[in-house]
Design a protein around this motif. Structure first.
Motif, PDB file in Angstrom:
ATOM      1  N   LYS A  57       0.934  -0.991   0.020  1.00 14.90           N
ATOM      2  CA  LYS A  57       0.105  -0.039  -0.004  1.00 14.90           C
ATOM      3  C   LYS A  57       0.876   1.270   0.061  1.00 14.90           C
ATOM      4  O   LYS A  57       1.799   1.323   0.751  1.00 14.90           O
ATOM      5  CB  LYS A  57      -0.935  -0.005   1.315  1.00 14.90           C
ATOM      6  N   VAL A  58       0.620   2.093  -1.046  1.00 17.75           N
ATOM      7  CA  VAL A  58       1.552   3.411  -1.126  1.00 17.75           C
ATOM      8  C   VAL A  58       0.478   4.663  -1.225  1.00 17.75           C
ATOM      9  O   VAL A  58      -0.482   4.689  -1.943  1.00 17.75           O
ATOM     10  CB  VAL A  58       2.298   3.319  -2.353  1.00 17.75           C
ATOM     11  N   THR A  59       0.941   5.563  -0.468  1.00 16.78           N
ATOM     12  CA  THR A  59       0.054   6.905  -0.265  1.00 16.78           C
ATOM     13  C   THR A  59       1.098   7.868  -0.706  1.00 16.78           C
ATOM     14  O   THR A  59       2.223   7.937  -0.171  1.00 16.78           O
ATOM     15  CB  THR A  59      -0.371   7.316   1.169  1.00 16.78           C
ATOM     16  N   ASN A  60       0.818   8.871  -1.484  1.00 15.01           N
ATOM     17  CA  ASN A  60       1.210   9.936  -1.945  1.00 15.01           C
ATOM     18  C   ASN A  60       1.060  11.076  -1.121  1.00 15.01           C
ATOM     19  O   ASN A  60       0.134  11.728  -1.144  1.00 15.01           O
ATOM     20  CB  ASN A  60       1.114  10.333  -3.416  1.00 15.01           C
ATOM     21  N   LYS A  61       2.263  11.377  -0.335  1.00 12.26           N
ATOM     22  CA  LYS A  61       2.176  12.524   0.509  1.00 12.26           C
ATOM     23  C   LYS A  61       2.599  13.994   0.058  1.00 12.26           C
ATOM     24  O   LYS A  61       2.909  14.888   0.854  1.00 12.26           O
ATOM     25  CB  LYS A  61       2.594  12.270   1.980  1.00 12.26           C
ATOM     26  N   LYS A  62       3.185  13.905  -1.234  1.00 13.13           N
ATOM     27  CA  LYS A  62       3.928  14.920  -1.938  1.00 13.13           C
ATOM     28  C   LYS A  62       2.817  15.969  -2.258  1.00 13.13           C
ATOM     29  O   LYS A  62       1.459  15.747  -2.604  1.00 13.13           O
ATOM     30  CB  LYS A  62       4.707  14.527  -2.947  1.00 13.13           C
ATOM     31  N   GLY A  63       3.214  17.098  -2.714  1.00 14.36           N
ATOM     32  CA  GLY A  63       2.197  18.142  -3.338  1.00 14.36           C
ATOM     33  C   GLY A  63       2.238  17.959  -4.825  1.00 14.36           C
ATOM     34  O   GLY A  63       1.358  18.704  -5.221  1.00 14.36           O
ATOM     35  N   ALA A  64       2.789  17.001  -5.337  1.00  9.80           N
ATOM     36  CA  ALA A  64       2.597  16.756  -6.931  1.00  9.80           C
ATOM     37  C   ALA A  64       2.612  15.322  -7.103  1.00  9.80           C
ATOM     38  O   ALA A  64       2.880  14.464  -6.129  1.00  9.80           O
ATOM     39  CB  ALA A  64       3.803  17.322  -7.579  1.00  9.80           C
ATOM     40  N   SER A  65       2.168  14.708  -8.322  1.00  2.87           N
ATOM     41  CA  SER A  65       1.845  13.330  -8.414  1.00  2.87           C
ATOM     42  C   SER A  65       3.115  12.732  -8.500  1.00  2.87           C
ATOM     43  O   SER A  65       4.059  13.419  -8.747  1.00  2.87           O
ATOM     44  CB  SER A  65       1.170  13.271  -9.689  1.00  2.87           C
ATOM     45  N   ILE A  66       3.284  11.385  -8.173  1.00  5.64           N
ATOM     46  CA  ILE A  66       4.305  10.657  -8.310  1.00  5.64           C
ATOM     47  C   ILE A  66       3.904   9.540  -9.052  1.00  5.64           C
ATOM     48  O   ILE A  66       2.735   9.123  -9.263  1.00  5.64           O
ATOM     49  CB  ILE A  66       4.968   9.971  -6.868  1.00  5.64           C
ATOM     50  N   LYS A  67       4.748   8.720  -9.854  1.00  3.43           N
ATOM     51  CA  LYS A  67       4.617   7.616 -10.639  1.00  3.43           C
ATOM     52  C   LYS A  67       5.689   6.372  -9.767  1.00  3.43           C
ATOM     53  O   LYS A  67       6.523   6.351  -9.531  1.00  3.43           O
ATOM     54  CB  LYS A  67       5.267   7.660 -11.956  1.00  3.43           C
ATOM     55  N   VAL A  68       4.470   5.280  -9.228  1.00  2.00           N
ATOM     56  CA  VAL A  68       5.186   4.417  -8.510  1.00  2.00           C
ATOM     57  C   VAL A  68       5.677   3.242  -9.294  1.00  2.00           C
ATOM     58  O   VAL A  68       5.028   2.764 -10.367  1.00  2.00           O
ATOM     59  CB  VAL A  68       4.094   3.831  -7.490  1.00  2.00           C
ATOM     60  N   LEU A  69       6.991   2.966  -9.198  1.00  2.00           N
ATOM     61  CA  LEU A  69       7.596   1.975 -10.270  1.00  2.00           C
ATOM     62  C   LEU A  69       7.766   0.542  -9.470  1.00  2.00           C
ATOM     63  O   LEU A  69       7.253  -0.344 -10.061  1.00  2.00           O
ATOM     64  CB  LEU A  69       9.095   2.372 -10.577  1.00  2.00           C
ATOM     65  N   ARG A  70       8.378   0.447  -8.359  1.00  2.00           N
ATOM     66  CA  ARG A  70       8.510  -0.888  -7.701  1.00  2.00           C
ATOM     67  C   ARG A  70       8.624  -0.966  -6.379  1.00  2.00           C
ATOM     68  O   ARG A  70       8.912   0.155  -5.836  1.00  2.00           O
ATOM     69  CB  ARG A  70       9.900  -1.704  -8.142  1.00  2.00           C
ATOM     70  N   LEU A  71       8.398  -2.291  -5.939  1.00  4.06           N
ATOM     71  CA  LEU A  71       8.599  -2.329  -4.526  1.00  4.06           C
ATOM     72  C   LEU A  71      10.138  -2.878  -4.231  1.00  4.06           C
ATOM     73  O   LEU A  71      10.261  -3.823  -4.780  1.00  4.06           O
ATOM     74  CB  LEU A  71       7.715  -3.605  -3.759  1.00  4.06           C
ATOM     75  N   LEU A  72      10.796  -2.383  -3.290  1.00  2.00           N
ATOM     76  CA  LEU A  72      12.336  -2.731  -3.180  1.00  2.00           C
ATOM     77  C   LEU A  72      12.323  -3.384  -1.784  1.00  2.00           C
ATOM     78  O   LEU A  72      11.517  -3.027  -0.824  1.00  2.00           O
ATOM     79  CB  LEU A  72      13.277  -1.618  -2.969  1.00  2.00           C
ATOM     80  N   TYR A  73      12.762  -4.768  -1.660  1.00  4.79           N
ATOM     81  CA  TYR A  73      12.994  -5.275  -0.257  1.00  4.79           C
ATOM     82  C   TYR A  73      14.065  -6.187   0.000  1.00  4.79           C
ATOM     83  O   TYR A  73      14.727  -6.527  -1.076  1.00  4.79           O
ATOM     84  CB  TYR A  73      11.592  -6.154  -0.155  1.00  4.79           C
ATOM     85  N   LYS A  74      14.420  -6.222   1.277  1.00  2.36           N
ATOM     86  CA  LYS A  74      15.710  -7.073   1.473  1.00  2.36           C
ATOM     87  C   LYS A  74      15.001  -8.459   2.638  1.00  2.36           C
ATOM     88  O   LYS A  74      14.011  -8.152   3.239  1.00  2.36           O
ATOM     89  CB  LYS A  74      16.603  -6.407   2.474  1.00  2.36           C
ATOM     90  N   VAL A  75      15.768  -9.289   2.587  1.00  8.87           N
ATOM     91  CA  VAL A  75      15.320 -10.659   3.223  1.00  8.87           C
ATOM     92  C   VAL A  75      16.720 -11.156   3.939  1.00  8.87           C
ATOM     93  O   VAL A  75      17.468 -11.971   3.411  1.00  8.87           O
ATOM     94  CB  VAL A  75      14.810 -11.729   2.497  1.00  8.87           C
ATOM     95  N   GLY A  76      17.005 -10.251   5.092  1.00  8.73           N
ATOM     96  CA  GLY A  76      17.998 -10.688   5.891  1.00  8.73           C
ATOM     97  C   GLY A  76      19.459 -10.252   5.829  1.00  8.73           C
ATOM     98  O   GLY A  76      20.055  -9.958   6.651  1.00  8.73           O
ATOM     99  N   GLY A  77      19.582  -9.727   4.547  1.00  9.16           N
ATOM    100  CA  GLY A  77      20.849  -9.196   3.833  1.00  9.16           C
ATOM    101  C   GLY A  77      20.823  -7.999   3.464  1.00  9.16           C
ATOM    102  O   GLY A  77      20.001  -7.327   3.648  1.00  9.16           O
ATOM    103  N   ASN A  78      22.079  -7.679   2.751  1.00  7.23           N
ATOM    104  CA  ASN A  78      22.060  -6.441   2.041  1.00  7.23           C
ATOM    105  C   ASN A  78      21.508  -6.376   0.530  1.00  7.23           C
ATOM    106  O   ASN A  78      21.306  -5.392  -0.171  1.00  7.23           O
ATOM    107  CB  ASN A  78      23.393  -5.694   2.106  1.00  7.23           C
ATOM    108  N   THR A  79      21.191  -7.668  -0.023  1.00  3.86           N
ATOM    109  CA  THR A  79      20.644  -7.851  -1.332  1.00  3.86           C
ATOM    110  C   THR A  79      19.409  -7.080  -1.583  1.00  3.86           C
ATOM    111  O   THR A  79      18.433  -7.521  -0.835  1.00  3.86           O
ATOM    112  CB  THR A  79      20.510  -9.349  -1.732  1.00  3.86           C
TER     113      THR A  79
END
Length: 153
Positions: A57-79
């Motif tokens: 779930k993503v909410t835009n709290k900026k004063g202008a529109s945004i284009k959501v591209l991807r979810l980034l995530y880590k599982v235990g490490g830095n990858t």
């Protein structure tokens, strides 16, 4: 009655060629079915079981529109792993929910340790270069009933 004493000899070159052909066929089939990791190299996240399908779930709290591209995530490490979110444009204060978002590198029951959102700001002349939101830490295991919620400031 005479018994023939026949021995079968296996040609080592033929065996090696046969193995190479089978390996190439196996890799071609794996790629055609969407395999993204080489054989024998599964990430600890996917070794545990079925791919997790959480809600993003993503909410835009900026004063202008945004284009959501991807979810980034880590599982235990830095990858950093990514999952596309279809370039959805969010106007100011708009929220979008992606239900059952498959995390290809996180199994159900594995802790996704942190998440962020990659997005582009509306520059008034199109959308700028990709930016990354702040990383948000997590300690719960990934499951279909979990939400990864982000407010883009």
């Amino acid at each position: 009655m005479a018994i023939c004493n026949t021995q079968f000899r296996v040609d080592p070159l033929h065996n090696a060629t046969h193995r190479r052909v089978l390996a190439a066929l196996t890799m071609a089939l794996a790629v055609s079915f969407g395999a993204t990791v080489p054989f024998g190299a599964t990430s600890p996240a996917t070794a545990a079981g079925v791919k997790c399908q959480a809600t993003v779930k993503v909410t835009n709290k900026k004063g202008a529109s945004i284009k959501v591209l991807r979810l980034l995530y880590k599982v235990g490490g830095n990858t950093v792993y990514t999952e596309g979110l279809l370039n959805k444009v969010l106007t100011p204060n708009e929220t979008e929910t992606w239900s059952s978002q498959t995390l290809n590198n996180a199994a159900t029951g594995v802790v996704v340790t942190s998440t962020a959102i990659e997005y582009r700001d509306d520059t008034g002349r199109g959308y700028g270069s990709p930016r990354t939101s702040e990383w948000f830490p997590h300690s719960f295991t990934c499951a279909p009933n979990h939400n990864y919620v982000h407010a883009i400031q």
